[in-house]
Design a protein around this motif. Structure first.
Motif, mmCIF file in Angstrom:
data_model
loop_
_atom_site.group_PDB
_atom_site.id
_atom_site.type_symbol
_atom_site.label_atom_id
_atom_site.label_comp_id
_atom_site.label_asym_id
_atom_site.label_seq_id
_atom_site.Cartn_x
_atom_site.Cartn_y
_atom_site.Cartn_z
ATOM 1 N N ALA A 256 12.459 -4.672 5.114
ATOM 2 C CA ALA A 256 11.339 -3.753 5.309
ATOM 3 C C ALA A 256 10.267 -3.948 4.241
ATOM 4 C CB ALA A 256 11.843 -2.304 5.312
ATOM 5 N N VAL A 257 10.675 -3.995 2.974
ATOM 6 C CA VAL A 257 9.669 -4.123 1.910
ATOM 7 C C VAL A 257 9.080 -5.531 1.884
ATOM 8 C CG1 VAL A 257 10.701 -2.293 0.521
ATOM 9 C CG2 VAL A 257 11.452 -4.653 0.172
ATOM 10 N N PHE A 258 9.839 -6.522 2.325
ATOM 11 C CA PHE A 258 9.347 -7.896 2.304
ATOM 12 C C PHE A 258 8.252 -8.106 3.357
ATOM 13 C CE2 PHE A 258 9.503 -12.296 3.838
ATOM 14 C CZ PHE A 258 9.316 -12.998 2.650
ATOM 15 N N PHE A 259 8.445 -7.575 4.559
ATOM 16 C CA PHE A 259 7.524 -7.839 5.663
ATOM 17 C C PHE A 259 6.452 -6.767 5.841
ATOM 18 C CE2 PHE A 259 11.141 -10.468 7.137
ATOM 19 C CZ PHE A 259 10.465 -11.656 7.363
ATOM 20 N N TRP A 260 6.551 -5.654 5.122
ATOM 21 C CA TRP A 260 5.707 -4.505 5.430
ATOM 22 C C TRP A 260 4.219 -4.827 5.340
ATOM 23 C CZ3 TRP A 260 7.173 -0.179 7.721
ATOM 24 C CH2 TRP A 260 6.270 0.874 7.787
ATOM 25 N N ARG A 261 3.803 -5.552 4.330
ATOM 26 C CA ARG A 261 2.377 -5.807 4.126
ATOM 27 C C ARG A 261 1.761 -6.589 5.280
ATOM 28 N NH1 ARG A 261 2.727 -7.998 -2.070
ATOM 29 N NH2 ARG A 261 3.199 -6.014 -3.105
ATOM 30 N N THR A 262 2.491 -7.529 5.821
ATOM 31 C CA THR A 262 1.933 -8.423 6.836
ATOM 32 C C THR A 262 2.321 -8.039 8.259
ATOM 33 O OG1 THR A 262 3.840 -9.906 6.562
ATOM 34 C CG2 THR A 262 1.893 -10.365 5.226
ATOM 35 N N ALA A 263 3.151 -7.012 8.429
ATOM 36 C CA ALA A 263 3.644 -6.658 9.765
ATOM 37 C C ALA A 263 2.597 -5.861 10.533
ATOM 38 C CB ALA A 263 4.934 -5.850 9.653
ATOM 39 N N ALA A 298 17.485 1.528 -3.454
ATOM 40 C CA ALA A 298 16.785 1.394 -4.733
ATOM 41 C C ALA A 298 16.910 -0.028 -5.267
ATOM 42 C CB ALA A 298 17.342 2.394 -5.744
ATOM 43 N N TYR A 299 18.073 -0.634 -5.136
ATOM 44 C CA TYR A 299 18.261 -2.018 -5.581
ATOM 45 C C TYR A 299 17.332 -2.961 -4.811
ATOM 46 C CZ TYR A 299 22.392 -1.553 -8.608
ATOM 47 O OH TYR A 299 23.245 -1.278 -9.646
ATOM 48 N N ALA A 300 17.276 -2.789 -3.489
ATOM 49 C CA ALA A 300 16.433 -3.670 -2.669
ATOM 50 C C ALA A 300 14.966 -3.545 -3.062
ATOM 51 C CB ALA A 300 16.617 -3.341 -1.188
ATOM 52 N N ALA A 301 14.475 -2.298 -3.202
ATOM 53 C CA ALA A 301 13.077 -2.099 -3.581
ATOM 54 C C ALA A 301 12.808 -2.622 -4.986
ATOM 55 C CB ALA A 301 12.731 -0.615 -3.485
ATOM 56 N N GLY A 302 13.737 -2.381 -5.905
ATOM 57 C CA GLY A 302 13.547 -2.843 -7.272
ATOM 58 C C GLY A 302 13.580 -4.349 -7.385
ATOM 59 N N ARG A 309 6.355 -9.281 -8.573
ATOM 60 C CA ARG A 309 5.578 -9.352 -9.813
ATOM 61 C C ARG A 309 5.705 -10.719 -10.463
ATOM 62 N NH1 ARG A 309 4.309 -4.529 -12.531
ATOM 63 N NH2 ARG A 309 3.475 -5.948 -14.123
ATOM 64 N N PHE A 310 6.918 -11.247 -10.466
ATOM 65 C CA PHE A 310 7.141 -12.569 -11.062
ATOM 66 C C PHE A 310 6.378 -13.647 -10.302
ATOM 67 C CE2 PHE A 310 9.599 -16.529 -10.743
ATOM 68 C CZ PHE A 310 9.548 -16.946 -12.068
ATOM 69 N N LEU A 311 6.422 -13.610 -8.970
ATOM 70 C CA LEU A 311 5.729 -14.623 -8.178
ATOM 71 C C LEU A 311 4.216 -14.524 -8.344
ATOM 72 C CD1 LEU A 311 7.846 -14.425 -4.890
ATOM 73 C CD2 LEU A 311 7.899 -16.229 -6.613
#
Length: 328
Positions: A256-263, A298-302, A309-311
């Motif tokens: 969900a957090v990975f694709f949310w911006r582009t979905a 929380a682990y997934a979002a963190g 941030r690193f990328l």
């Protein structure tokens, strides 16, 4: 004069090239039928694949078939093996380490999770409440079957998504793969430091009212054949106290957090519905306490926030380095 009218004899090199092209065309046409034929035979002989190693073999076979069908042939197949065999090895190592994580010097915990869930349930855990309201032993309802489908999606959705990204956007594939591996091993570290009982095991030990593993009970009673693991066999891969955090809950949140911006909007509906649907099944089926799920989210979002941030920082550094020679 008649000799001049005769067709010239075929050039041997041209003839061999033509035969090679025809053979390659036939191979391209046969790629998918052969793959699905082998897959159908395997399912008929062994049952539905759900173990990590079996799912990986099916995915690698599908990617090889897609490469052959697209005309990439041997080179495309080697690229599949180059990128996916290491991923399979990383997941296999995690499965082995996860099994060894069941034998830690720290005591297995259930009290904090049980207390938090009892508080959230107003004096009773939501697992007990939901099973009292919804579960009918021996008479499964439609939502029980839907719950099985949602629960089993854990074993292949993340890998199928990675396979699609590998074909369409290799950069995004590497990003999601990095998030998946990092989340998996952070979860493993927690299993080592904080071994925790799930609700069904807590119930078996008499610390809470009796509950049923709904998904496992339905799968066992249905007689649905399930293919065993190829490599991940034996007690060294088993760990019943790897409940905190719930990776079953964490992976849907990672997607969900990975694709949310582009979905787009329909995709966002699915992305928003998948984590709570999995959470409901895990609590109703006595697989996880609510706090296990919240920590998994929380682990997934963190993990994704830190990786993003690193990328971004690495991309900015590359752009600065690329800009310095131009300014000079």
């Amino acid at each position: 004069m008649t000799d001049l009218l005769r067709p010239a004899p075929p050039d041997k090199k041209t003839d061999r090239a033509l035969r090679a092209r025809r053979g390659a065309a036939r191979l391209r046409l046969l790629a998918w039928p052969v793959y699905f034929g082998v897959l159908a035979w395997y399912v008929d002989e062994n049952g539905l694949p759900y173990a990590n190693d079996v799912v990986f073999c099916c995915l690698i076979g599908a990617l090889v078939a897609a490469s052959v069908h697209s005309g990439r042939g041997l080179r495309g197949s080697l690229l599949v093996l180059r990128d996916w065999v290491p991923v399979m090895a990383v997941v296999w190592v995690y499965s082995l380490l996860r099994g060894y994580g069941a034998h830690t010097p720290w005591p297995v915990r259930f009290e904090p999770q049980l207390s938090i869930d009892t508080f959230l349930g107003g004096g009773e855990t939501w697992t007990v409440r939901l099973q009292e309201w919804l579960y009918h032993p021996g008479r499964p309802r439609w939502y029980d079957y839907a719950g099985v489908a949602v629960y089993m999606s854990h074993f292949f959705v993340i890998f199928v998504t990675l396979a699609v990204l590998w074909r369409r956007d290799h950069g995004r594939f590497r990003q999601l793969l990095a998030g998946y591996v990092l989340l998996t091993y952070v979860g493993f570290a927690t299993y080592i430091l904080y071994p925790a009982d799930p609700p069904w095991l807590t119930s078996l030990q008499g610390h809470m009212p009796a509950v049923t593993r709904v998904v496992q009970d339905l799968l066992n009673s249905s007689g649905m054949p399930r293919a065993g693991s190829i490599f991940e066999n034996g007690s060294q891969f088993a760990n019943d106290v790897a409940a905190m955090p719930s990776l079953h809950a964490a992976y849907p949140m990672l997607l969900a957090v990975f694709f949310w911006r582009t979905a787009n909007r329909p995709a966002r509906v699915l992305l928003a519905a998948y984590p709570p649907a999995m959470a409901f099944v895990l609590v109703y089926g006595a697989e996880h306490f609510i706090i296990d799920i919240l920590v998994g989210w929380a682990y997934a979002a963190g993990v994704w926030y830190a990786l993003d941030r690193f990328l971004r920082a690495r991309r900015a550094r590359r752009e600065r380095r690329a800009g310095e020679p131009a300014r000079a």
